[in-house]
Motif scaffolding. Structure first.
Motif, PDB file in Angstrom:
ATOM      1  N   MET A  45      -7.114   7.311   3.145  1.00  0.00           N
ATOM      2  CA  MET A  45      -6.177   7.621   2.065  1.00  0.00           C
ATOM      3  C   MET A  45      -5.223   6.455   1.836  1.00  0.00           C
ATOM      4  SD  MET A  45      -4.615   9.710  -0.122  1.00  0.00           S
ATOM      5  CE  MET A  45      -4.839  11.465   0.219  1.00  0.00           C
ATOM      6  N   PHE A  46      -4.700   5.917   2.909  1.00  0.00           N
ATOM      7  CA  PHE A  46      -3.695   4.856   2.822  1.00  0.00           C
ATOM      8  C   PHE A  46      -4.273   3.599   2.174  1.00  0.00           C
ATOM      9  CE2 PHE A  46      -0.752   1.687   4.735  1.00  0.00           C
ATOM     10  CZ  PHE A  46       0.432   2.227   4.259  1.00  0.00           C
ATOM     11  N   THR A  47      -5.537   3.293   2.488  1.00  0.00           N
ATOM     12  CA  THR A  47      -6.155   2.061   1.986  1.00  0.00           C
ATOM     13  C   THR A  47      -6.947   2.288   0.696  1.00  0.00           C
ATOM     14  OG1 THR A  47      -8.109   2.417   3.386  1.00  0.00           O
ATOM     15  CG2 THR A  47      -6.310   1.074   4.302  1.00  0.00           C
ATOM     16  N   TYR A  48      -6.810   3.463   0.110  1.00  0.00           N
ATOM     17  CA  TYR A  48      -7.558   3.823  -1.096  1.00  0.00           C
ATOM     18  C   TYR A  48      -7.445   2.770  -2.203  1.00  0.00           C
ATOM     19  CZ  TYR A  48      -8.859   6.799  -5.126  1.00  0.00           C
ATOM     20  OH  TYR A  48      -9.413   7.321  -6.260  1.00  0.00           O
ATOM     21  N   PRO A  49      -6.258   2.225  -2.510  1.00  0.00           N
ATOM     22  CA  PRO A  49      -6.179   1.226  -3.580  1.00  0.00           C
ATOM     23  C   PRO A  49      -7.013  -0.032  -3.303  1.00  0.00           C
ATOM     24  CG  PRO A  49      -3.999   2.072  -3.067  1.00  0.00           C
ATOM     25  CD  PRO A  49      -4.907   2.558  -1.984  1.00  0.00           C
ATOM     26  N   LEU A 107       0.827  -1.210   0.000  1.00  0.00           N
ATOM     27  CA  LEU A 107       0.000   0.000   0.000  1.00  0.00           C
ATOM     28  C   LEU A 107       0.860   1.257   0.000  1.00  0.00           C
ATOM     29  CD1 LEU A 107      -2.744  -1.039   2.583  1.00  0.00           C
ATOM     30  CD2 LEU A 107      -3.037  -0.797   0.119  1.00  0.00           C
ATOM     31  N   SER A 108       1.916   1.256   0.797  1.00  0.00           N
ATOM     32  CA  SER A 108       2.717   2.471   0.980  1.00  0.00           C
ATOM     33  C   SER A 108       3.541   2.822  -0.250  1.00  0.00           C
ATOM     34  CB  SER A 108       3.636   2.325   2.187  1.00  0.00           C
ATOM     35  OG  SER A 108       4.565   1.282   1.989  1.00  0.00           O
ATOM     36  N   ARG A 109       3.870   1.842  -1.087  1.00  0.00           N
ATOM     37  CA  ARG A 109       4.699   2.176  -2.245  1.00  0.00           C
ATOM     38  C   ARG A 109       3.892   2.413  -3.518  1.00  0.00           C
ATOM     39  NH1 ARG A 109       6.764  -3.392  -1.567  1.00  0.00           N
ATOM     40  NH2 ARG A 109       5.669  -4.788  -2.989  1.00  0.00           N
ATOM     41  N   ASN A 110       2.577   2.400  -3.394  1.00  0.00           N
ATOM     42  CA  ASN A 110       1.746   2.707  -4.561  1.00  0.00           C
ATOM     43  C   ASN A 110       1.999   4.146  -4.998  1.00  0.00           C
ATOM     44  OD1 ASN A 110      -0.812   3.824  -5.881  1.00  0.00           O
ATOM     45  ND2 ASN A 110      -1.229   1.639  -5.902  1.00  0.00           N
ATOM     46  N   PRO A 111       2.476   4.383  -6.228  1.00  0.00           N
ATOM     47  CA  PRO A 111       2.865   5.737  -6.632  1.00  0.00           C
ATOM     48  C   PRO A 111       1.699   6.713  -6.682  1.00  0.00           C
ATOM     49  CG  PRO A 111       2.955   4.224  -8.495  1.00  0.00           C
ATOM     50  CD  PRO A 111       2.750   3.388  -7.278  1.00  0.00           C
ATOM     51  N   THR A 112       0.510   6.222  -7.007  1.00  0.00           N
ATOM     52  CA  THR A 112      -0.647   7.112  -7.053  1.00  0.00           C
ATOM     53  C   THR A 112      -0.995   7.608  -5.659  1.00  0.00           C
ATOM     54  OG1 THR A 112      -1.455   5.780  -8.901  1.00  0.00           O
ATOM     55  CG2 THR A 112      -2.985   7.356  -7.951  1.00  0.00           C
ATOM     56  N   VAL A 113      -0.930   6.712  -4.676  1.00  0.00           N
ATOM     57  CA  VAL A 113      -1.203   7.117  -3.297  1.00  0.00           C
ATOM     58  C   VAL A 113      -0.157   8.112  -2.819  1.00  0.00           C
ATOM     59  CG1 VAL A 113      -1.300   6.305  -0.906  1.00  0.00           C
ATOM     60  CG2 VAL A 113      -2.473   5.038  -2.697  1.00  0.00           C
ATOM     61  N   LYS A 114       1.102   7.868  -3.173  1.00  0.00           N
ATOM     62  CA  LYS A 114       2.161   8.805  -2.794  1.00  0.00           C
ATOM     63  C   LYS A 114       1.864  10.200  -3.329  1.00  0.00           C
ATOM     64  CE  LYS A 114       6.101   5.604  -2.509  1.00  0.00           C
ATOM     65  NZ  LYS A 114       7.390   5.242  -3.132  1.00  0.00           N
ATOM     66  N   ASP A 115       1.439  10.268  -4.582  1.00  0.00           N
ATOM     67  CA  ASP A 115       1.149  11.568  -5.194  1.00  0.00           C
ATOM     68  C   ASP A 115      -0.056  12.213  -4.528  1.00  0.00           C
ATOM     69  OD1 ASP A 115       1.570  13.508  -7.477  1.00  0.00           O
ATOM     70  OD2 ASP A 115      -0.496  12.906  -7.890  1.00  0.00           O
ATOM     71  N   GLU A 116      -1.088  11.427  -4.234  1.00  0.00           N
ATOM     72  CA  GLU A 116      -2.281  11.983  -3.609  1.00  0.00           C
ATOM     73  C   GLU A 116      -1.972  12.472  -2.194  1.00  0.00           C
ATOM     74  OE1 GLU A 116      -4.956   8.747  -4.111  1.00  0.00           O
ATOM     75  OE2 GLU A 116      -5.599   9.389  -6.102  1.00  0.00           O
ATOM     76  N   ILE A 117      -1.129  11.751  -1.481  1.00  0.00           N
ATOM     77  CA  ILE A 117      -0.732  12.187  -0.145  1.00  0.00           C
ATOM     78  C   ILE A 117       0.021  13.515  -0.232  1.00  0.00           C
ATOM     79  CG2 ILE A 117       0.838  11.686   1.770  1.00  0.00           C
ATOM     80  CD1 ILE A 117       0.017   8.737   1.495  1.00  0.00           C
ATOM     81  N   ALA A 118       0.893  13.643  -1.242  1.00  0.00           N
ATOM     82  CA  ALA A 118       1.672  14.871  -1.410  1.00  0.00           C
ATOM     83  C   ALA A 118       0.786  16.078  -1.676  1.00  0.00           C
ATOM     84  CB  ALA A 118       2.683  14.695  -2.540  1.00  0.00           C
TER      85      ALA A 118
END
Length: 347
Positions: free
Chosen positions: A145-149, A123-134
């Motif tokens: 947010m973290f579990t979005y995928p 979950l943490s290395r999903n690039p889309t989540v990283k961008d959305e968190i940023a």
């Protein structure tokens, strides 16, 4: 051509040959009015697939508004705006199931077993989540947010969709959905798959830039909404970023802002950007903006007229959602029953 692009091209041929064998899940978060980027990027394609006879589920993921903001402001209004935009652009509720995330409890319940199938590291290395968190509007990174995928996997798999129209940047999300489906089948399927592993249907739509020269986005204030009137559209395009060169040419790499405007006019006029550029020649940015404004307003006029007509009957919008929610709940309940049976938790 990448493997994903090659597979997508193959799928297009299969769709043309037998559209009825496919089920699509697509949708938009209810965070504001849809714009020209949405229309040429996704809405136009949904209507095309619907017309071919592909079974379509259109989700309005209202819970997921909270992935990147603390409060879901004006949620009812935004949901109704989405339905209006769908109807105006040709999405037919008789052929496409339009429903809201929060109205389908069984869909959301799938999140729990799905989370057991993925690791925190995945979950943490999903690039889309990283961008959305940023780019999050939240005061902290929430568990949602973290579990979005994984939640998105539930959106896709509850109806056993086998096609998901996405852009290149959404491929990691879909790959996790495929992983979850595969792991569930391996762990609980007992030789009989419960879920399909959905394919990405990559969009061939070109990127439409906003009036500031960056990606058109509701949150950046650079978008031309489908519901904007002719005067608002003219005002927004008048302020669009161009460059200092007077002669108008189509050069996406060297002149991205000018080229995006040419592309927008070309899409509305059913011409090539090069043809539009040749017509304008050395008349400059003012002539370019005039051409784009006239093309966009003429193209959107019937869409805006239909939208205004549908907006007069809010009860009809709510009925569409009630009907769509009922159909989605029936499908989700069936899927959850299969999941419970597979997990030996059907009491």
């Amino acid at each position: 051509m990448s493997a994903a692009q090659a597979r997508s091209a193959e799928l297009e041929k299969l769709i043309q040959a037998d559209p009825g064998r496919f089920r699509v899940l697509t949708g938009d978060r209810p965070t504001g009015r849809l714009h020209l980027g949405h229309y040429f990027g996704t809405l136009h394609n949904r209507v095309r697939l619907q017309g071919l006879g592909v079974e379509m589920y259109v989700i309005i993921p209202d819970y997921q508004v909270l992935t990147d903001r603390d409060v879901a402001d004006n949620l009812t209004g935004h949901v109704e705006d989405l339905v209006l935009d769908y109807l105006a652009t040709g999405v037919d509720p008789a052929r496409s199931t339009i429903f809201t995330h929060s109205s389908v409890p069984a869909l959301n319940q799938l999140l729990l077993p799905f989370l057991s199938l993925v690791s925190v590291a995945e979950l943490s290395r999903n690039p889309t989540v990283k961008d959305e968190i940023a780019h999050s509007r939240q005061s902290f990174v929430s568990g949602l947010m973290f579990t979005y995928p994984a939640h998105q996997a539930a959106d896709i798999l509850f109806c056993k969709a086998d096609l998901v129209p996405v852009g290149q940047d959404q491929l990691p999300h879909l790959e996790l959905t495929r992983t979850i489906a595969r792991r569930f089948n391996d762990r609980y399927g007992n030789g009989t798959p419960v879920f399909p592993q959905p394919d990405a249907l990559l969009s061939s739509a070109p990127l439409i830039l906003g009036t500031d020269g960056t990606k058109m986005s509701k949150s950046r204030g650079n978008a031309i909404a489908l519901s904007a009137d002719a005067d608002e559209t003219a005002r927004l395009l008048k302020g669009a970023k161009t460059d200092s060169e007077r002669h108008i040419t189509y050069d996406p790499a060297g002149r991205p802002e000018v080229s995006s405007l040419l592309l927008l006019a070309a899409l509305c006029l059913d011409r090539t950007p090069q043809q539009v550029a040749a017509d304008i020649g050395s008349a400059g940015a003012a002539a370019l903006k005039k051409t784009v404004t006239e093309a966009v307003n003429e193209y959107l006029a019937p869409i805006r007229a239909r939208r205004a007509e549908y907006a007069q009957d809010r009860a009809y919008l709510r009925q569409i959602l009630r009907d769509g929610n009922e159909r989605a709940r029936a499908v989700a309940d069936t899927t959850l029953a299969e999941v419970r049976a597979a997990m030996n938790s059907h009491y």
